[in-house]
Design a protein around this motif. Structure first.
Motif, PDB file in Angstrom:
ATOM      1  N   MET A  39       0.838  -1.199   0.000  1.00  0.00           N
ATOM      2  CA  MET A  39       0.000   0.000   0.000  1.00  0.00           C
ATOM      3  C   MET A  39       0.875   1.253   0.000  1.00  0.00           C
ATOM      4  N   GLN A  40       1.905   1.266   0.827  1.00  0.00           N
ATOM      5  CA  GLN A  40       2.798   2.420   0.907  1.00  0.00           C
ATOM      6  C   GLN A  40       3.534   2.616  -0.415  1.00  0.00           C
ATOM      7  N   PHE A  41       3.955   1.514  -1.047  1.00  0.00           N
ATOM      8  CA  PHE A  41       4.641   1.588  -2.334  1.00  0.00           C
ATOM      9  C   PHE A  41       3.734   2.222  -3.391  1.00  0.00           C
ATOM     10  N   ARG A  42       2.478   1.810  -3.410  1.00  0.00           N
ATOM     11  CA  ARG A  42       1.534   2.385  -4.380  1.00  0.00           C
ATOM     12  C   ARG A  42       1.304   3.862  -4.106  1.00  0.00           C
ATOM     13  N   LEU A  43       1.178   4.208  -2.851  1.00  0.00           N
ATOM     14  CA  LEU A  43       0.963   5.606  -2.491  1.00  0.00           C
ATOM     15  C   LEU A  43       2.160   6.461  -2.908  1.00  0.00           C
ATOM     16  N   ASP A  44       3.358   5.906  -2.800  1.00  0.00           N
ATOM     17  CA  ASP A  44       4.570   6.633  -3.158  1.00  0.00           C
ATOM     18  C   ASP A  44       4.830   6.674  -4.667  1.00  0.00           C
ATOM     19  N   ASN A  45       4.352   5.675  -5.420  1.00  0.00           N
ATOM     20  CA  ASN A  45       4.740   5.547  -6.825  1.00  0.00           C
ATOM     21  C   ASN A  45       3.622   5.671  -7.854  1.00  0.00           C
ATOM     22  N   TYR A  46       2.375   5.565  -7.440  1.00  0.00           N
ATOM     23  CA  TYR A  46       1.264   5.676  -8.385  1.00  0.00           C
ATOM     24  C   TYR A  46       0.723   7.099  -8.366  1.00  0.00           C
ATOM     25  N   LEU A  47       0.117   7.475  -9.476  1.00  0.00           N
ATOM     26  CA  LEU A  47      -0.570   8.757  -9.562  1.00  0.00           C
ATOM     27  C   LEU A  47      -2.072   8.501  -9.615  1.00  0.00           C
ATOM     28  N   PRO A  48      -2.889   9.443  -9.167  1.00  0.00           N
ATOM     29  CA  PRO A  48      -4.336   9.249  -9.254  1.00  0.00           C
ATOM     30  C   PRO A  48      -4.782   9.099 -10.704  1.00  0.00           C
ATOM     31  N   GLY A  49      -5.824   8.327 -10.898  1.00  0.00           N
ATOM     32  CA  GLY A  49      -6.391   8.170 -12.230  1.00  0.00           C
ATOM     33  C   GLY A  49      -6.214   6.772 -12.775  1.00  0.00           C
ATOM     34  N   PRO A  50      -6.915   6.483 -13.867  1.00  0.00           N
ATOM     35  CA  PRO A  50      -6.856   5.138 -14.447  1.00  0.00           C
ATOM     36  C   PRO A  50      -5.496   4.846 -15.075  1.00  0.00           C
ATOM     37  N   GLY A  51      -5.204   3.559 -15.225  1.00  0.00           N
ATOM     38  CA  GLY A  51      -3.963   3.124 -15.846  1.00  0.00           C
ATOM     39  C   GLY A  51      -4.001   3.335 -17.355  1.00  0.00           C
ATOM     40  N   TRP A  52      -2.899   3.002 -17.995  1.00  0.00           N
ATOM     41  CA  TRP A  52      -2.734   3.215 -19.430  1.00  0.00           C
ATOM     42  C   TRP A  52      -2.692   1.896 -20.172  1.00  0.00           C
ATOM     43  N   LEU A  53      -3.400   1.821 -21.287  1.00  0.00           N
ATOM     44  CA  LEU A  53      -3.327   0.677 -22.190  1.00  0.00           C
ATOM     45  C   LEU A  53      -2.439   1.118 -23.353  1.00  0.00           C
ATOM     46  N   ILE A  54      -1.319   0.423 -23.523  1.00  0.00           N
ATOM     47  CA  ILE A  54      -0.374   0.819 -24.563  1.00  0.00           C
ATOM     48  C   ILE A  54       0.143  -0.398 -25.319  1.00  0.00           C
ATOM     49  N   ARG A  55       0.691  -0.139 -26.480  1.00  0.00           N
ATOM     50  CA  ARG A  55       1.365  -1.166 -27.276  1.00  0.00           C
ATOM     51  C   ARG A  55       2.662  -0.543 -27.783  1.00  0.00           C
ATOM     52  N   ALA A  56       3.764  -1.262 -27.625  1.00  0.00           N
ATOM     53  CA  ALA A  56       5.046  -0.767 -28.142  1.00  0.00           C
ATOM     54  C   ALA A  56       5.037  -0.923 -29.658  1.00  0.00           C
ATOM     55  N   HIS A  57       5.380   0.141 -30.374  1.00  0.00           N
ATOM     56  CA  HIS A  57       5.423   0.019 -31.829  1.00  0.00           C
ATOM     57  C   HIS A  57       6.837   0.190 -32.373  1.00  0.00           C
ATOM     58  N   LYS A  58       7.768   0.608 -31.534  1.00  0.00           N
ATOM     59  CA  LYS A  58       9.169   0.703 -31.935  1.00  0.00           C
ATOM     60  C   LYS A  58      10.017   0.209 -30.780  1.00  0.00           C
ATOM     61  N   ASN A  59      11.161  -0.328 -31.123  1.00  0.00           N
ATOM     62  CA  ASN A  59      12.096  -0.787 -30.109  1.00  0.00           C
ATOM     63  C   ASN A  59      13.018   0.368 -29.767  1.00  0.00           C
ATOM     64  N   GLY A  60      13.192   0.629 -28.487  1.00  0.00           N
ATOM     65  CA  GLY A  60      14.059   1.724 -28.067  1.00  0.00           C
ATOM     66  C   GLY A  60      15.534   1.429 -28.248  1.00  0.00           C
ATOM     67  N   GLY A  61      15.889   0.150 -28.319  1.00  0.00           N
ATOM     68  CA  GLY A  61      17.283  -0.228 -28.501  1.00  0.00           C
ATOM     69  C   GLY A  61      18.161   0.186 -27.335  1.00  0.00           C
ATOM     70  N   ARG A  62      19.457   0.287 -27.616  1.00  0.00           N
ATOM     71  CA  ARG A  62      20.419   0.613 -26.555  1.00  0.00           C
ATOM     72  C   ARG A  62      20.200   2.004 -25.980  1.00  0.00           C
ATOM     73  N   ARG A  63      19.638   2.882 -26.781  1.00  0.00           N
ATOM     74  CA  ARG A  63      19.402   4.243 -26.301  1.00  0.00           C
ATOM     75  C   ARG A  63      18.520   4.256 -25.045  1.00  0.00           C
ATOM     76  N   TYR A  64      17.628   3.277 -24.928  1.00  0.00           N
ATOM     77  CA  TYR A  64      16.695   3.215 -23.800  1.00  0.00           C
ATOM     78  C   TYR A  64      17.001   2.053 -22.852  1.00  0.00           C
ATOM     79  N   ALA A  65      18.238   1.595 -22.837  1.00  0.00           N
ATOM     80  CA  ALA A  65      18.612   0.465 -21.987  1.00  0.00           C
ATOM     81  C   ALA A  65      18.422   0.764 -20.498  1.00  0.00           C
ATOM     82  N   ASN A  66      18.631   2.004 -20.090  1.00  0.00           N
ATOM     83  CA  ASN A  66      18.491   2.390 -18.681  1.00  0.00           C
ATOM     84  C   ASN A  66      17.250   3.243 -18.463  1.00  0.00           C
ATOM     85  N   HIS A  67      16.202   2.922 -19.192  1.00  0.00           N
ATOM     86  CA  HIS A  67      14.950   3.676 -19.161  1.00  0.00           C
ATOM     87  C   HIS A  67      13.816   2.668 -18.962  1.00  0.00           C
TER      88      HIS A  67
END
Length: 130
Positions: A39-67
């Motif tokens: 519960m504390q983790f969610r309170l610290d890390n979530y924002l109010p509002g509904p979640g997001w439905l997404i689909r990856a359409h491109k690979n970030g590659g090495r540029r996004y390795a630490n993202h």
């Protein structure tokens, strides 16, 4: 003057009821485990509002390795559901995903991508600046 030392009171940990109330007030769903830590983790890390439905359409590659984008697979057959969070905002900001909509809970055909417990340690502020 008295030589007696006054013991400082230990800070109280929030109760389960207070955390549940704070989550409900913020519009954040309660974790299935119901544990105080979750519960504390969610309170610290979530924002109010509904979640997001997404689909990856491109690979970030090495540029996004630490993202947080590195947590997604471009070859996933099902859409991802990500709780509304800083992590979700960072992933959407890359423009390497297609936003399909918003939902308070994932459906059975979604891949749930929750905020990792080690999010701050792994991704720092979630930027791609190292």
């Amino acid at each position: 003057m008295s030589d007696k030392k006054v013991a400082k009171a230990k800070p109280k940990k929030p109760s389960k009821a207070k955390l549940a109330s704070a989550l409900k007030e913020a519009g954040i769903p309660l974790p299935e485990s119901g544990s105080i830590e979750d519960m504390q983790f969610r309170l610290d890390n979530y924002l109010p509002g509904p979640g997001w439905l997404i689909r990856a359409h491109k690979n970030g590659g090495r540029r996004y390795a630490n993202h947080p984008m590195s947590l997604l697979s471009r070859n996933a057959k099902k859409p991802y559901w990500i709780p509304n969070s800083e992590m979700a905002q960072k992933i959407i900001a890359t423009k390497l995903v297609v936003v399909l909509g918003r939902a308070t809970k994932p459906s059975s055909n979604n891949i749930v991508l929750d905020v990792p417990l080690d999010y701050r340690e792994r991704f720092g502020d979630g930027s791609n600046n190292g």
